[in-house]
Enzyme design. Structure first.
Site, PDB file in Angstrom:
ATOM      1  N   THR A 115      -5.654  -7.154  10.468  1.00 55.97           N
ATOM      2  CA  THR A 115      -6.025  -5.906   9.784  1.00 55.97           C
ATOM      3  C   THR A 115      -5.659  -4.686  10.623  1.00 55.97           C
ATOM      4  O   THR A 115      -5.093  -3.722  10.112  1.00 55.97           O
ATOM      5  CB  THR A 115      -7.557  -5.905   9.522  1.00 55.97           C
ATOM      6  OG1 THR A 115      -7.887  -7.082   8.785  1.00 55.97           O
ATOM      7  CG2 THR A 115      -7.972  -4.675   8.735  1.00 55.97           C
TER       8      THR A 115
ATOM      9  N   HIS B 135      -2.186  -5.446   1.559  1.00 57.51           N
ATOM     10  CA  HIS B 135      -3.466  -6.129   1.322  1.00 57.51           C
ATOM     11  C   HIS B 135      -3.184  -7.549   0.866  1.00 57.51           C
ATOM     12  O   HIS B 135      -2.221  -7.779   0.132  1.00 57.51           O
ATOM     13  CB  HIS B 135      -4.272  -5.418   0.222  1.00 57.51           C
ATOM     14  CG  HIS B 135      -5.424  -6.243  -0.273  1.00 57.51           C
ATOM     15  ND1 HIS B 135      -6.632  -6.278   0.384  1.00 57.51           N
ATOM     16  CD2 HIS B 135      -5.528  -7.120  -1.315  1.00 57.51           C
ATOM     17  CE1 HIS B 135      -7.439  -7.128  -0.252  1.00 57.51           C
ATOM     18  NE2 HIS B 135      -6.791  -7.646  -1.281  1.00 57.51           N
TER      19      HIS B 135
ATOM     20  N   LYS C 220       0.821  -1.214   0.000  1.00 54.67           N
ATOM     21  CA  LYS C 220       0.000   0.000   0.000  1.00 54.67           C
ATOM     22  C   LYS C 220       0.865   1.277   0.000  1.00 54.67           C
ATOM     23  O   LYS C 220       2.074   1.215   0.246  1.00 54.67           O
ATOM     24  CB  LYS C 220      -0.948  -0.045   1.205  1.00 54.67           C
ATOM     25  CG  LYS C 220      -2.013  -1.154   1.076  1.00 54.67           C
ATOM     26  CD  LYS C 220      -3.029  -1.093   2.207  1.00 54.67           C
ATOM     27  CE  LYS C 220      -4.117  -2.156   2.048  1.00 54.67           C
ATOM     28  NZ  LYS C 220      -5.133  -2.069   3.128  1.00 54.67           N
TER      29      LYS C 220
ATOM     30  N   TYR D 289     -12.605  -1.756  -3.658  1.00 51.96           N
ATOM     31  CA  TYR D 289     -13.157  -1.889  -2.307  1.00 51.96           C
ATOM     32  C   TYR D 289     -14.683  -1.741  -2.292  1.00 51.96           C
ATOM     33  O   TYR D 289     -15.256  -1.335  -1.270  1.00 51.96           O
ATOM     34  CB  TYR D 289     -12.513  -0.869  -1.369  1.00 51.96           C
ATOM     35  CG  TYR D 289     -11.128  -1.272  -0.899  1.00 51.96           C
ATOM     36  CD1 TYR D 289     -10.935  -2.425  -0.133  1.00 51.96           C
ATOM     37  CD2 TYR D 289     -10.010  -0.505  -1.194  1.00 51.96           C
ATOM     38  CE1 TYR D 289      -9.678  -2.805   0.310  1.00 51.96           C
ATOM     39  CE2 TYR D 289      -8.737  -0.876  -0.746  1.00 51.96           C
ATOM     40  CZ  TYR D 289      -8.585  -2.025   0.004  1.00 51.96           C
ATOM     41  OH  TYR D 289      -7.345  -2.410   0.454  1.00 51.96           O
TER      42      TYR D 289
ATOM     43  N   ASN E 153      -2.443   0.457   6.699  1.00 52.25           N
ATOM     44  CA  ASN E 153      -1.935  -0.788   7.280  1.00 52.25           C
ATOM     45  C   ASN E 153      -1.009  -1.586   6.361  1.00 52.25           C
ATOM     46  O   ASN E 153      -0.843  -2.792   6.520  1.00 52.25           O
ATOM     47  CB  ASN E 153      -3.092  -1.633   7.828  1.00 52.25           C
ATOM     48  CG  ASN E 153      -4.043  -2.103   6.757  1.00 52.25           C
ATOM     49  OD1 ASN E 153      -3.841  -1.800   5.570  1.00 52.25           O
ATOM     50  ND2 ASN E 153      -5.062  -2.852   7.133  1.00 52.25           N
TER      51      ASN E 153
ATOM     52  N   PHE F 128     -15.609   4.298   7.075  1.00 52.40           N
ATOM     53  CA  PHE F 128     -14.188   4.477   6.748  1.00 52.40           C
ATOM     54  C   PHE F 128     -13.915   4.473   5.245  1.00 52.40           C
ATOM     55  O   PHE F 128     -12.765   4.626   4.824  1.00 52.40           O
ATOM     56  CB  PHE F 128     -13.349   3.393   7.443  1.00 52.40           C
ATOM     57  CG  PHE F 128     -13.697   1.981   7.041  1.00 52.40           C
ATOM     58  CD1 PHE F 128     -13.168   1.400   5.900  1.00 52.40           C
ATOM     59  CD2 PHE F 128     -14.573   1.219   7.825  1.00 52.40           C
ATOM     60  CE1 PHE F 128     -13.480   0.095   5.537  1.00 52.40           C
ATOM     61  CE2 PHE F 128     -14.899  -0.084   7.461  1.00 52.40           C
ATOM     62  CZ  PHE F 128     -14.349  -0.645   6.310  1.00 52.40           C
TER      63      PHE F 128
ATOM     64  N   GLU G  55      -9.745 -10.428  -7.625  1.00 52.04           N
ATOM     65  CA  GLU G  55      -8.787  -9.328  -7.455  1.00 52.04           C
ATOM     66  C   GLU G  55      -7.640  -9.429  -8.458  1.00 52.04           C
ATOM     67  O   GLU G  55      -7.181  -8.406  -8.977  1.00 52.04           O
ATOM     68  CB  GLU G  55      -8.262  -9.329  -6.014  1.00 52.04           C
ATOM     69  CG  GLU G  55      -9.348  -8.950  -5.011  1.00 52.04           C
ATOM     70  CD  GLU G  55      -8.954  -9.123  -3.559  1.00 52.04           C
ATOM     71  OE1 GLU G  55      -9.795  -8.817  -2.688  1.00 52.04           O
ATOM     72  OE2 GLU G  55      -7.820  -9.569  -3.281  1.00 52.04           O
TER      73      GLU G  55
ATOM     74  N   ARG H 220       2.253  -5.928   9.019  1.00 56.05           N
ATOM     75  CA  ARG H 220       1.496  -4.821   9.597  1.00 56.05           C
ATOM     76  C   ARG H 220       2.089  -4.369  10.930  1.00 56.05           C
ATOM     77  O   ARG H 220       2.084  -3.171  11.249  1.00 56.05           O
ATOM     78  CB  ARG H 220       0.026  -5.206   9.712  1.00 56.05           C
ATOM     79  CG  ARG H 220      -0.666  -5.093   8.335  1.00 56.05           C
ATOM     80  CD  ARG H 220      -1.919  -5.867   8.225  1.00 56.05           C
ATOM     81  NE  ARG H 220      -2.701  -5.480   7.058  1.00 56.05           N
ATOM     82  CZ  ARG H 220      -3.794  -6.119   6.659  1.00 56.05           C
ATOM     83  NH1 ARG H 220      -4.221  -7.180   7.326  1.00 56.05           N
ATOM     84  NH2 ARG H 220      -4.445  -5.725   5.584  1.00 56.05           N
TER      85      ARG H 220
END
Ligand code: DGI
Length: 143
Positions: free
Chosen positions: A93, A117, A11, A51, A114, A59, A128, A104
Site C-alpha cells: 500500500t 487498488h 487510480k 471506502y 498509490n 486520511f 466491490e 506502486r
C-alpha cells in the site's frame, strides 16, 4: 488454486500518467484476464461509499479528494488465485515498501496517490465488483 475474480482500479494519478495500457499489460502478462472494464469519474458519494470502511480515519477526506480528482479505470480480473496475484502485482500500500517492479513502485506518487487498488479478499472482491458492475457487464471468456 481456484479460478477467482478480483476487482481492480487504475487510480486517477495513473490514468493521468497515461499508463492504463502499461498496467493492463502487467495483468495480462501475469495470466489475469480482464472480464469487465470501464472508465468512470467518481462522485464524492460514490468514493465515500466505496471506502466506507475508512470513514473517520484522518486520511479519509484526502483519499476521497484524490479518488474524485480525475477519471479512473475499474476492471474485473479473472484467473488462478486472482486476489493474491493482483495484490502481488500492485505491491505494498505504501510505495516506500513496494517491491521493485510492482505497480506502486513504478507509478505511485505517495501513500494516498498509490496508483492502483485491488480487493484484499474474495469477500471484498464480490462486494466491490457489485458496486461497479451489473451481472451482465461481466463477460466470461467463451474462447
Ligand atoms: O487495500 P489497499 O489500497 O492497499 O489499502 P487500504 O484499503 O488499507 O487503504 C485504502 C487506501 O487508503 C490506500 O490505497 C491508500 C489510503 N491509505 C491507507 N492508509 C493510509 C492511506 N493514506 C494515507 N495518507 N495514510 C494512511 O495511513
Amino acid at each position: 488454486m481456484t479460478v477467482e475474480r478480483t476487482f481492480s482500479i487504475v487510480k486517477p494519478n495513473a490514468v493521468a500518467k497515461n499508463v492504463i495500457g502499461a498496467i493492463y499489460s502487467r495483468f495480462e502478462a501475469a495470466g489475469l484476464k480482464i472480464v469487465a472494464a470501464k472508465m468512470v469519474h467518481l462522485t464524492r458519494e460514490q468514493a465515500e461509499g466505496f471506502y466506507a470502511e475508512h470513514k473517520g480515519r484522518p486520511f479519509f477526506d484526502g483519499l476521497v479528494d484524490f479518488m474524485t480528482s480525475g477519471p479512473i479505470m475499474v476492471q474485473v480480473l479473472e484467473g488462478k488465485d486472482a486476489v493474491r496475484r493482483n495484490r502481488e502485482i500492485m505491491g505494498a500500500t505504501n510505495p516506500e515498501n513496494a517491491l521493485a517492479g510492482t505497480l506502486r513502485a513504478d507509478y505511485a506518487d505517495s501513500l494516498t496517490e498509490n496508483a492502483a487498488h485491488g480487493s484484499d479478499s474474495l469477500e471484498s472482491a464480490e462486494r466491490e465488483i457489485a458496486y461497479f458492475f451489473a451481472n451482465n457487464e461481466v463477460c466470461p471468456r467463451t474462447r
